[in-house]
Design a protein around this motif. Structure first.
Motif, PDB file in Angstrom:
ATOM      1  N   ALA A 199      18.294  66.694  19.159  1.00 44.37           N
ATOM      2  CA  ALA A 199      18.193  68.137  18.788  1.00 44.37           C
ATOM      3  C   ALA A 199      17.878  68.094  17.258  1.00 44.37           C
ATOM      4  O   ALA A 199      17.318  69.150  16.895  1.00 44.37           O
ATOM      5  CB  ALA A 199      19.646  68.716  19.119  1.00 44.37           C
ATOM      6  N   LYS A 200      18.596  67.404  16.279  1.00 42.59           N
ATOM      7  CA  LYS A 200      18.309  67.372  15.049  1.00 42.59           C
ATOM      8  C   LYS A 200      16.948  67.289  14.708  1.00 42.59           C
ATOM      9  O   LYS A 200      16.219  68.000  13.897  1.00 42.59           O
ATOM     10  CB  LYS A 200      19.240  66.468  14.391  1.00 42.59           C
ATOM     11  CG  LYS A 200      18.998  66.459  12.781  1.00 42.59           C
ATOM     12  CD  LYS A 200      19.866  65.291  12.171  1.00 42.59           C
ATOM     13  CE  LYS A 200      19.541  65.483  10.775  1.00 42.59           C
ATOM     14  NZ  LYS A 200      20.336  64.222   9.900  1.00 42.59           N
ATOM     15  N   ARG A 201      16.368  66.325  15.425  1.00 40.28           N
ATOM     16  CA  ARG A 201      14.763  65.783  15.252  1.00 40.28           C
ATOM     17  C   ARG A 201      14.004  66.917  15.781  1.00 40.28           C
ATOM     18  O   ARG A 201      12.800  67.329  14.957  1.00 40.28           O
ATOM     19  CB  ARG A 201      14.596  64.476  15.740  1.00 40.28           C
ATOM     20  CG  ARG A 201      13.213  64.080  15.405  1.00 40.28           C
ATOM     21  CD  ARG A 201      13.232  63.594  14.104  1.00 40.28           C
ATOM     22  NE  ARG A 201      11.732  63.046  13.628  1.00 40.28           N
ATOM     23  CZ  ARG A 201      11.091  63.397  12.511  1.00 40.28           C
ATOM     24  NH1 ARG A 201      11.681  64.194  11.657  1.00 40.28           N
ATOM     25  NH2 ARG A 201       9.891  63.047  12.401  1.00 40.28           N
ATOM     26  N   TYR A 202      14.211  67.520  16.826  1.00 40.46           N
ATOM     27  CA  TYR A 202      13.507  68.592  17.211  1.00 40.46           C
ATOM     28  C   TYR A 202      13.531  69.831  16.302  1.00 40.46           C
ATOM     29  O   TYR A 202      12.307  70.340  16.155  1.00 40.46           O
ATOM     30  CB  TYR A 202      14.220  69.266  18.668  1.00 40.46           C
ATOM     31  CG  TYR A 202      13.395  70.408  19.230  1.00 40.46           C
ATOM     32  CD1 TYR A 202      12.242  70.076  19.974  1.00 40.46           C
ATOM     33  CD2 TYR A 202      13.933  71.745  19.226  1.00 40.46           C
ATOM     34  CE1 TYR A 202      11.490  71.113  20.699  1.00 40.46           C
ATOM     35  CE2 TYR A 202      13.032  72.738  19.651  1.00 40.46           C
ATOM     36  CZ  TYR A 202      11.985  72.379  20.440  1.00 40.46           C
ATOM     37  OH  TYR A 202      11.229  73.444  21.049  1.00 40.46           O
ATOM     38  N   ARG A 203      14.534  70.056  15.595  1.00 36.21           N
ATOM     39  CA  ARG A 203      14.716  71.331  14.670  1.00 36.21           C
ATOM     40  C   ARG A 203      13.809  70.753  13.564  1.00 36.21           C
ATOM     41  O   ARG A 203      13.040  71.868  12.888  1.00 36.21           O
ATOM     42  CB  ARG A 203      16.003  71.380  14.101  1.00 36.21           C
ATOM     43  CG  ARG A 203      16.778  71.941  15.205  1.00 36.21           C
ATOM     44  CD  ARG A 203      18.396  72.246  14.577  1.00 36.21           C
ATOM     45  NE  ARG A 203      18.290  73.142  13.577  1.00 36.21           N
ATOM     46  CZ  ARG A 203      19.138  73.645  12.708  1.00 36.21           C
ATOM     47  NH1 ARG A 203      20.334  72.931  12.903  1.00 36.21           N
ATOM     48  NH2 ARG A 203      19.177  74.605  11.645  1.00 36.21           N
ATOM     49  N   GLU A 204      13.599  69.530  13.164  1.00 35.48           N
ATOM     50  CA  GLU A 204      13.039  69.101  12.034  1.00 35.48           C
ATOM     51  C   GLU A 204      11.561  69.154  12.338  1.00 35.48           C
ATOM     52  O   GLU A 204      10.906  69.665  11.471  1.00 35.48           O
ATOM     53  CB  GLU A 204      13.443  67.582  11.611  1.00 35.48           C
ATOM     54  CG  GLU A 204      14.630  67.443  11.048  1.00 35.48           C
ATOM     55  CD  GLU A 204      15.074  65.928  10.796  1.00 35.48           C
ATOM     56  OE1 GLU A 204      14.381  65.013  11.264  1.00 35.48           O
ATOM     57  OE2 GLU A 204      16.292  65.709  10.246  1.00 35.48           O
ATOM     58  N   GLY A 219      19.268  75.846  15.748  1.00 36.95           N
ATOM     59  CA  GLY A 219      20.216  74.941  16.621  1.00 36.95           C
ATOM     60  C   GLY A 219      20.266  75.265  18.224  1.00 36.95           C
ATOM     61  O   GLY A 219      20.405  74.312  18.926  1.00 36.95           O
ATOM     62  N   LYS A 220      20.332  76.324  18.390  1.00 35.21           N
ATOM     63  CA  LYS A 220      20.390  77.011  19.767  1.00 35.21           C
ATOM     64  C   LYS A 220      19.248  76.452  20.490  1.00 35.21           C
ATOM     65  O   LYS A 220      19.298  76.122  21.726  1.00 35.21           O
ATOM     66  CB  LYS A 220      20.780  78.603  20.056  1.00 35.21           C
ATOM     67  CG  LYS A 220      20.821  78.968  21.430  1.00 35.21           C
ATOM     68  CD  LYS A 220      21.236  80.266  21.717  1.00 35.21           C
ATOM     69  CE  LYS A 220      21.519  80.564  22.864  1.00 35.21           C
ATOM     70  NZ  LYS A 220      20.768  81.985  23.255  1.00 35.21           N
ATOM     71  N   GLU A 221      18.078  76.908  20.025  1.00 31.01           N
ATOM     72  CA  GLU A 221      16.713  76.199  20.832  1.00 31.01           C
ATOM     73  C   GLU A 221      16.287  74.905  20.741  1.00 31.01           C
ATOM     74  O   GLU A 221      16.204  74.440  21.812  1.00 31.01           O
ATOM     75  CB  GLU A 221      15.591  76.941  19.902  1.00 31.01           C
ATOM     76  CG  GLU A 221      15.432  78.381  19.634  1.00 31.01           C
ATOM     77  CD  GLU A 221      14.425  79.034  18.549  1.00 31.01           C
ATOM     78  OE1 GLU A 221      13.580  79.733  19.276  1.00 31.01           O
ATOM     79  OE2 GLU A 221      14.195  78.517  17.660  1.00 31.01           O
ATOM     80  N   ALA A 222      17.088  74.359  19.785  1.00 37.70           N
ATOM     81  CA  ALA A 222      16.883  72.805  19.673  1.00 37.70           C
ATOM     82  C   ALA A 222      17.877  72.320  20.713  1.00 37.70           C
ATOM     83  O   ALA A 222      17.441  71.302  21.524  1.00 37.70           O
ATOM     84  CB  ALA A 222      17.391  72.338  18.584  1.00 37.70           C
ATOM     85  N   ILE A 223      19.104  72.691  21.035  1.00 47.19           N
ATOM     86  CA  ILE A 223      20.010  72.447  22.061  1.00 47.19           C
ATOM     87  C   ILE A 223      19.626  72.661  23.275  1.00 47.19           C
ATOM     88  O   ILE A 223      19.748  71.969  24.295  1.00 47.19           O
ATOM     89  CB  ILE A 223      21.592  72.734  21.804  1.00 47.19           C
ATOM     90  CG1 ILE A 223      22.031  72.172  20.558  1.00 47.19           C
ATOM     91  CG2 ILE A 223      22.198  72.553  22.839  1.00 47.19           C
ATOM     92  CD1 ILE A 223      23.218  72.883  20.008  1.00 47.19           C
ATOM     93  N   GLU A 224      18.878  73.682  23.594  1.00 40.25           N
ATOM     94  CA  GLU A 224      18.222  74.208  25.033  1.00 40.25           C
ATOM     95  C   GLU A 224      17.163  73.484  25.219  1.00 40.25           C
ATOM     96  O   GLU A 224      17.166  72.873  26.393  1.00 40.25           O
ATOM     97  CB  GLU A 224      17.957  75.634  24.808  1.00 40.25           C
ATOM     98  CG  GLU A 224      19.051  76.548  24.870  1.00 40.25           C
ATOM     99  CD  GLU A 224      18.715  77.917  24.703  1.00 40.25           C
ATOM    100  OE1 GLU A 224      17.387  78.322  24.616  1.00 40.25           O
ATOM    101  OE2 GLU A 224      19.707  78.721  24.790  1.00 40.25           O
TER     102      GLU A 224
END
Length: 84
Positions: free
Chosen positions: A63-68, A74-79
Motif C-alpha cells: 500500500a505504501k509503494r502504491y501511494r508512492e 491511503g484509502k485508495e492504496a489500501i483498497e
C-alpha cells in the motif's frame, strides 16, 4: 478443526494460498496462449512492485509503494491492495 489460530499460522496459510493462486494464474496464461484465447492478467493495472510486495505478504508495504508510485491517498492504496 475448530479453534483459535495465531497470526503466524494465518499468515502461513494466506501465503500458501496466494502462492498457489499465482501458480494457477501462470498456468492459465500458458494454456490460454497455447489455445489462442486472450487472457487478461488479473491486477494488470497495478505496478509489478506492488503486486510482488502484496503477494509476499507485505500488504502494508504494498500500500505504501502504491501511494508512492501513483500519488493515491491511503484509502485508495489500501483498497487497491485489498483487491489482490
Amino acid at each position: 478443526m475448530a479453534g483459535t489460530y495465531s497470526q503466524e499460522q494465518l499468515e502461513l496459510k494466506f501465503n500458501a494460498i496466494s502462492e498457489r493462486l499465482s501458480d494457477i494464474e501462470a498456468q492459465l496464461k500458458v494454456l490460454s496462449d497455447k489455445a489462442g484465447v486472450a487472457y487478461e492478467e488479473p491486477f494488470a493495472e497495478l505496478p509489478p512492485e506492488v503486486l510482488e510486495l502484496a503477494r509476499s505478504g507485505d500488504r502494508m508495504g504494498a500500500a505504501k509503494r502504491y501511494r508512492e508510485l501513483t500519488g493515491a491517498d491511503g484509502k485508495e492504496a489500501i483498497e487497491a491492495v485489498g483487491r489482490i
